[in-house]
Design a protein around this motif. Sequence first.
Motif, mmCIF file in Angstrom:
data_model
loop_
_atom_site.group_PDB
_atom_site.id
_atom_site.type_symbol
_atom_site.label_atom_id
_atom_site.label_comp_id
_atom_site.label_asym_id
_atom_site.label_seq_id
_atom_site.Cartn_x
_atom_site.Cartn_y
_atom_site.Cartn_z
ATOM 1 N N ARG A 1 -8.458 -8.216 12.491
ATOM 2 C CA ARG A 1 -9.302 -7.914 11.335
ATOM 3 C C ARG A 1 -9.336 -6.414 11.073
ATOM 4 N NH1 ARG A 1 -14.629 -6.488 13.005
ATOM 5 N NH2 ARG A 1 -14.892 -6.590 15.273
ATOM 6 N N ILE A 2 -9.829 -6.070 9.895
ATOM 7 C CA ILE A 2 -10.056 -4.675 9.518
ATOM 8 C C ILE A 2 -11.470 -4.299 9.953
ATOM 9 C CG2 ILE A 2 -10.292 -3.065 7.588
ATOM 10 C CD1 ILE A 2 -8.397 -4.967 6.022
ATOM 11 N N PHE B 1 -2.170 2.394 8.803
ATOM 12 C CA PHE B 1 -2.970 1.614 9.737
ATOM 13 C C PHE B 1 -2.981 2.298 11.102
ATOM 14 C CE2 PHE B 1 -1.011 -1.274 6.729
ATOM 15 C CZ PHE B 1 -1.982 -2.233 6.445
ATOM 16 N N PHE C 1 -6.655 2.076 7.189
ATOM 17 C CA PHE C 1 -7.238 0.858 7.756
ATOM 18 C C PHE C 1 -7.268 0.970 9.274
ATOM 19 C CE2 PHE C 1 -5.208 -0.645 3.783
ATOM 20 C CZ PHE C 1 -6.327 -1.141 3.141
ATOM 21 N N THR D 1 -7.760 -1.148 12.434
ATOM 22 C CA THR D 1 -7.649 -2.581 12.720
ATOM 23 C C THR D 1 -8.100 -2.882 14.138
ATOM 24 O OG1 THR D 1 -5.373 -2.433 13.546
ATOM 25 C CG2 THR D 1 -5.660 -2.680 11.161
ATOM 26 N N LEU E 1 -4.220 -8.970 3.791
ATOM 27 C CA LEU E 1 -5.506 -8.361 4.121
ATOM 28 C C LEU E 1 -6.574 -9.049 3.284
ATOM 29 C CD1 LEU E 1 -4.451 -4.581 4.004
ATOM 30 C CD2 LEU E 1 -4.152 -6.220 5.871
ATOM 31 N N VAL F 1 -10.489 -5.286 -0.992
ATOM 32 C CA VAL F 1 -10.411 -5.364 0.463
ATOM 33 C C VAL F 1 -11.731 -4.864 1.042
ATOM 34 C CG1 VAL F 1 -9.362 -3.078 0.743
ATOM 35 C CG2 VAL F 1 -8.932 -4.847 2.443
ATOM 36 N N ASP G 1 -12.515 -7.962 6.880
ATOM 37 C CA ASP G 1 -11.515 -8.913 6.400
ATOM 38 C C ASP G 1 -10.521 -9.263 7.507
ATOM 39 O OD1 ASP G 1 -12.436 -9.269 3.855
ATOM 40 O OD2 ASP G 1 -10.977 -7.964 2.879
ATOM 41 N N ILE H 1 -6.796 -10.202 9.018
ATOM 42 C CA ILE H 1 -5.412 -9.771 8.820
ATOM 43 C C ILE H 1 -4.512 -10.913 9.271
ATOM 44 C CG2 ILE H 1 -3.628 -8.087 9.414
ATOM 45 C CD1 ILE H 1 -5.897 -6.157 10.182
#
Length: 210
Positions: free
Chosen positions: A41-42, A86, A111, A113, A129, A174, A178, A180
């Motif tokens: 996930r983010i 990321f 992002f 993660t 995403l 986004v 959220d 991934i």
Amino acid sequence: MPQDHPTDNPILNAARRELAERAKATAPLCTANDAYNGPARIVSINTSAHKGTRKSPVADGHDTVIEQFGLASDAHAGHWHRQVSFLAAESIQTAQARGLDVHEGDFGENFTTRGINLLSLPLGTQLKLGSEVLVEISQIGKVCHTRCAIYYLAGDCIFPHEGVFGVALKGGEVYAGDDIQVIKLGDGTCSFTPAEALEEIEQARQKGTL
């Protein structure tokens, strides 16, 4: 005739400890493969008004990804192959273990993660995403031509080794939190990435600087 130094010499012992600490401080920052535990996930969305600066988490945990451009509120966005970036929260924890006071966005990632080892995914892998955004991995790692403050504090910087970049194939909303999802596993190539960018990365890896 030179005299042998005693094995339990306090001065020599202190010097050995100092050398051992220096060796630890200059060891390359590297996150263990088993550090990534799902779900993927983010955890933070980060932006900045200027390139080359630390990013800050967006206030409401929400932003818009623009197709073939990147995050709407970020200076890093543009019509090139590194539209979004990321970095794993696990990588940040690796840097924190070195004694650095760093948090989400401090390495310049869009992002942050958790629960997914993006470094293990080949170029061309497509990530979904949340419910709308689709990103293709276009570059893994980054050659830094100038040293940042983090490098001088820690003897290394984790983002050049573990930062991942992508191209926004599909835009949308986004949110922090959220999911991934890996939609398609790549074949190690990305049509958006210039050959010279890949060559620069490969040369740095061969030299051991990345």
